[in-house]
Scaffold this active site. Structure first.
Site, PDB file in Angstrom:
ATOM      1  N   SER A 440       0.657  -1.219   0.111  1.00 44.93           N
ATOM      2  CA  SER A 440      -0.021  -0.164   0.118  1.00 44.93           C
ATOM      3  C   SER A 440       0.854   1.166  -0.014  1.00 44.93           C
ATOM      4  O   SER A 440       1.858   1.425   0.599  1.00 44.93           O
ATOM      5  CB  SER A 440      -0.976   0.059   1.234  1.00 44.93           C
ATOM      6  OG  SER A 440      -0.229  -0.297   2.484  1.00 44.93           O
ATOM      7  N   GLU A 612      -1.056 -15.380  14.268  1.00 44.98           N
ATOM      8  CA  GLU A 612      -2.033 -15.028  15.295  1.00 44.98           C
ATOM      9  C   GLU A 612      -3.141 -16.118  15.309  1.00 44.98           C
ATOM     10  O   GLU A 612      -3.810 -16.289  16.435  1.00 44.98           O
ATOM     11  CB  GLU A 612      -2.820 -13.709  15.205  1.00 44.98           C
ATOM     12  CG  GLU A 612      -3.776 -13.784  14.272  1.00 44.98           C
ATOM     13  CD  GLU A 612      -4.406 -12.092  14.237  1.00 44.98           C
ATOM     14  OE1 GLU A 612      -3.460 -11.246  14.129  1.00 44.98           O
ATOM     15  OE2 GLU A 612      -5.383 -12.104  14.084  1.00 44.98           O
ATOM     16  N   HIS A 701       5.686   2.878  11.117  1.00 42.92           N
ATOM     17  CA  HIS A 701       4.990   3.409  12.371  1.00 42.92           C
ATOM     18  C   HIS A 701       5.415   4.712  12.831  1.00 42.92           C
ATOM     19  O   HIS A 701       4.580   5.428  13.634  1.00 42.92           O
ATOM     20  CB  HIS A 701       4.647   2.384  13.480  1.00 42.92           C
ATOM     21  CG  HIS A 701       3.903   1.315  13.223  1.00 42.92           C
ATOM     22  ND1 HIS A 701       3.795   0.008  13.641  1.00 42.92           N
ATOM     23  CD2 HIS A 701       2.555   1.394  12.684  1.00 42.92           C
ATOM     24  CE1 HIS A 701       2.843  -0.833  13.215  1.00 42.92           C
ATOM     25  NE2 HIS A 701       2.115  -0.046  12.808  1.00 42.92           N
TER      26      HIS A 701
HETATM   27  N1  GLN Z   1       0.033  -5.444   1.264  1.00 39.78           N
HETATM   28  C1  GLN Z   1      -0.395  -4.725   2.649  1.00 39.78           C
HETATM   29  C2  GLN Z   1      -0.094  -3.317   2.493  1.00 39.78           C
HETATM   30  O1  GLN Z   1       0.953  -3.149   2.227  1.00 39.78           O
HETATM   31  C3  GLN Z   1       0.008  -5.715   3.940  1.00 39.78           C
HETATM   32  C4  GLN Z   1      -0.605  -5.028   5.111  1.00 39.78           C
HETATM   33  C5  GLN Z   1      -0.402  -5.890   6.368  1.00 39.78           C
HETATM   34  O2  GLN Z   1       0.856  -6.618   6.258  1.00 39.78           O
HETATM   35  N2  GLN Z   1      -0.982  -5.874   7.295  1.00 39.78           N
HETATM   36  O3  GLN Z   1      -0.762  -2.744   3.091  1.00 39.78           O
END
Ligand code: GLN
Ligand code: ZN
Length: 767
Positions: A440, A612, A701
């Site tokens: 993304s 998880e 983050h």
């Molecule tokens: N392909 C997703 C992104 O880049 C992976 C997101 C994730 O690992 N939670 O947003």
């Protein structure tokens, strides 16, 4: 059958409110748009509403002190005076700062201090704030808020059962520095003793004391800790209902039975087989709270089945039998009342928290007064269960036939990795240390505005698609300018990596208000898998082709893996999770095949949630990992040798499942490492991970732009444990929460690192 009344209660109720009132109050408070008073008023109103609902359903108790303005574990940290000292000596006495602000700064950080750590609550998607203990920790009870909530509840009802997280679980789930956690046990338990005395003085008959860690594999030291802690609870106190959930706890039965408590709650949804052993050997004065309604899922209870399970024991236990949901209803959405768009048939199969309260009262009434007393309710329930069992929308013969054939399908790639690697090298022609991103790019306000407008019907689908294409084009141009090697389309068209696929798969339903708290004010709305899953038509092929047409460099096709889709959905309970996972795997497999046929050379199948899904008890790991890995491999193995399969994982403890990760046999894995400061890499090195790997070098983050030096250091560290020919350079995870400016700068630095190191490695040939 009608003897002493059997009691009904719940372990906890969702806090967010029917329409996420808590979230909106929290966020407006954080933005400084509303007062502490308004926030407290909202919380107060919500609590009263929750209690009145429990009363209206005729439950024997109302359950109090399950509410929280952010997280209940954080509340216990505050309750026991264990706020980390780094937030100030007397955080709750500070001048000019409201106690609410101080409280939230523990959870969210402030200008001076990073937030306390957050982690998943057992195997749920709820995150708690991890108590931060060290040698300086001095517990001292600070029960004002706890008792205020209790007072509120006692004004509404004279049968209040407060909840308290037990001392052993509190310590176990905390993080301790420079000290053995258990050294703090006695001083912590002293505070519990004060609180218990106070509750006793307030005429509280029952206290629910949660010890969820009993679901885990505990060693002797921790079992001894229970003995030591609970031995203090022989003083004046309410009766204690020890609650366990999410697993079979009968292996600790003889040990638990010796604790000075007055009853136990067991989860009979996850582990119905523990009912017999418990009833047969329960101490004669204990109550047994039977958790028979699924607190983790949204399906209507099969009341006949539940009654059949309980009836044989009713005579034995009499009024010592209580009935409850399996765990707190925190993990379910609040009510079906506002689901107006949901298909009526599917809606009749569901029960959210409020509907579960009603189920609970029907079960208790049937046990106390005979099934005739609830004949109408049972008839409605039977009809709904029958409709679900027999619905043509649930069962697809072609999906079932395909699943039956799976035994004959080889889930391995055609050739071993070394062969594939050569072929992929030849057609991809990538440089040493290829650079890429995880999928993304920033979800800008523009993107979100388009999506909102489409949802409202303010723009047409064509206009929306055109908007998305322009965002994709922008992302591709930027990546070309930056000089990245393997591009992505940026996922502008996806609001959520699971919902996006769910919406296109058969067997899925979506709610409007099915929100569940994930952490703080963040809620998720898991889609519902109600039927056999298949892919009616390609889901990502047109977009992937469009993106690829814009560049000569490879653009990755981007998919979410079967286990992550499973893990982040409400899953049907009428077949095994494994079977549902296989159905999802086949749908993704079809997509992989169509992508490669459309000329997409690299396909990424994300599995961030693989870890998880791991069962709480180690004895069940092997079985889970076997089918989880098989599901991934089934989706990937349709790929030709020269189609490069990537996977991605993040934000979990991977060290203990490395063999399973290797067995997935992805050609490339990109993996987040910031959480463990690249320690993870050592584990990959030691284990000699066989395929290619991209350890994250950019912590997504943080809005901070990582420097060339910092990232170069990380890549160098990586080259010490993984041969440079098998290394990729990439961020930790997707960039959707970032802004474009910082993203561009960070990626520019990342590409600089790659160029720099390539030169160096080219002049010093490797072994
Ligand atoms: N392909 C997703 C992104 O880049 C992976 C997101 C994730 O690992 N939670 O947003
Ligand atoms: Zn990720």
């Amino acid at each position: 059958m009608a003897q002493q009344p059997i009691k009904a209660h719940i372990l906890g109720y969702p806090r967010v409110g029917e329409k996420r009132e808590l979230k909106f109050a929290q966020e407006s408070f954080w933005r400084g748009e509303s007062s502490p008073d308004y926030l407290q008023k909202t919380a107060h109103t919500l609590r009263a509403e929750h209690w009145k609902k429990q009363q209206a359903a005729g439950l024997s108790f109302i359950t109090s002190n399950d509410f929280s303005l952010y997280d209940h574990v954080l509340d216990h940290t505050v309750l026991f005076g264990a706020s980390p000292k780094r937030f100030g000596k007397t955080p709750f006495g500070a001048k000019n700062i409201s106690p609410e602000n101080t409280y939230f700064s523990l959870a969210r950080g402030n200008i001076e201090q990073p937030a306390m750590e957050m982690t998943k609550w057992l195997d749920t998607n709820y995150h708690y704030i991890v108590p931060e203990l060290n040698a300086d920790t001095q517990f001292s009870i600070n029960a004002h808020d706890y008792l205020t909530q209790l007072d509120e509840a006692q004004k509404i009802s004279s049968n209040v059962k407060p909840v308290l997280l037990g001392p052993v679980s509190f310590l176990y789930l905390s993080k301790a520095r420079d000290i053995n956690k258990l050294d703090l046990l006695d001083s912590l338990v002293q505070q519990y003793v004060y609180l218990l005395q106070e509750l006793h003085a307030r005429k509280i008959e029952w206290l629910q004391i949660d010890e969820p860690i009993l679901a885990l594999d505990l060693d002797d030291v921790w079992l001894k800790a229970f003995e030591r802690a609970y031995a203090w609870f022989r003083t004046s106190r309410p009766k204690l209902l020890l609650t366990t959930y999410f697993a079979n706890v009968s292996r600790y039965q003889s040990f638990i039975s010796r604790l000075p408590v007055d009853g136990i709650h067991i989860d009979l949804v996850r582990a119905p087989e523990q009912l017999g052993p418990w009833v047969n050997a329960i101490p004669s004065h204990w109550v047994l709270s039977a958790g028979v309604i699924d607190g983790r899922n949204i399906w209507r209870n099969d009341l006949d089945k539940t009654l059949a399970l309980l009836e044989p024991w009713v005579r034995r236990l009499g009024e010592r039998l209580w009935v409850a949901p399996s765990c707190s209803l925190l993990h379910t959405p609040v009510t079906l009342a506002h689901e107006v768009k949901l298909d009526a048939e599917i809606k009749s199969w569901l029960a959210f928290a409020d509907e579960k309260l009603v189920e609970l009262s029907v079960i208790t009434k049937a046990l106390n007064h005979g099934v005739e007393s609830v004949a109408d309710e049972l008839a409605i329930s039977r009809a709904a269960i029958a409709s679900r069992n027999n619905s043509g929308r649930v069962h697809s013969t072609s999906v079932k036939a395909r699943i039956a054939l799976l035994v004959t399908v080889n889930e391995n790639r055609r050739s071993p990795f070394s062969v594939r690697q050569e072929k992929q090298k030849a057609c991809l022609n990538l440089p040493l240390l290829p650079t890429t991103t995880i999928g993304s790019f920033p979800q800008t306000p523009d993107i979100r505005a388009s999506r909102a407008a489409l949802k409202k019907g303010a723009i047409s689908q064509q206009k929306y698609d055109a908007d998305m294409e322009s965002h994709i084009e922008y992302a591709i141009r930027e990546q070309e300018t930056l000089g990245l090697d393997v591009l992505v389309h940026g996922e502008a068209e996806r609001n959520d990596m699971v919902e996006f696929f769910g919406e296109q798969l058969a067997g899925y339903a979506f709610t409007e208000n099915g929100w569940v708290q994930s952490y703080g004010s963040r809620c998720v709305k898991p889609p519902v898998i109600y039927g056999d899953v298949y892919r009616p038509q390609p889901m990502t092929v047109a977009t992937a082709q469009f993106a690829q047409s814009l560049s000569k460099k490879p653009v990755k096709g981007m998919l979410t893996g079967p286990i992550t889709i499973l893990q982040w959905s409400f899953v049907r309970d009428d077949q095994s999770r494994e079977t549902t996972a296989m159905q999802l795997a086949l749908a993704i497999r079809d997509e992989v095949d169509d992508l490669q046929k459309a000329g997409i050379a690299i396909i990424q199948i994300d599995e961030p949630a693989l870890r998880e899904g791991l069962p709480l008890q180690k004895s069940a790991w092997t079985q889970y990992l076997a089918w989880a890995v098989r599901a991934f491999k089934l989706s990937a193995s349709v790929a030709n040798d020269d189609t490069q399969i990537h996977t991605h994982m993040c934000y979990a403890e991977f060290n203990d499942i490395l063999p399973a990760i290797a067995a997935m046999d992805a050609d490339v894995i990109t993996i987040e490492t910031s959480r463990s400061a690249m320690e993870l890499l050592d584990a990959f090195g030691e284990f000699s991970y066989p395929n290619e790997i991209g350890p994250g070098v950019y912590d997504i983050h943080s809005p901070r732009v990582p420097t060339v030096e910092a990232m170069e250091k990380l890549v160098r560290r990586a080259t010490e444990v993984i041969p440079v020919e098998r290394l990729w350079i990439n961020p930790d995870c997707g960039l959707k929460t970032r802004g474009w400016d910082e993203t561009k700068q960070a990626l520019e630095n990342m590409v600089t690192v790659a160029k720099h190191l390539r030169k160096q490695f080219a002049s010093t040939p490797q072994e």
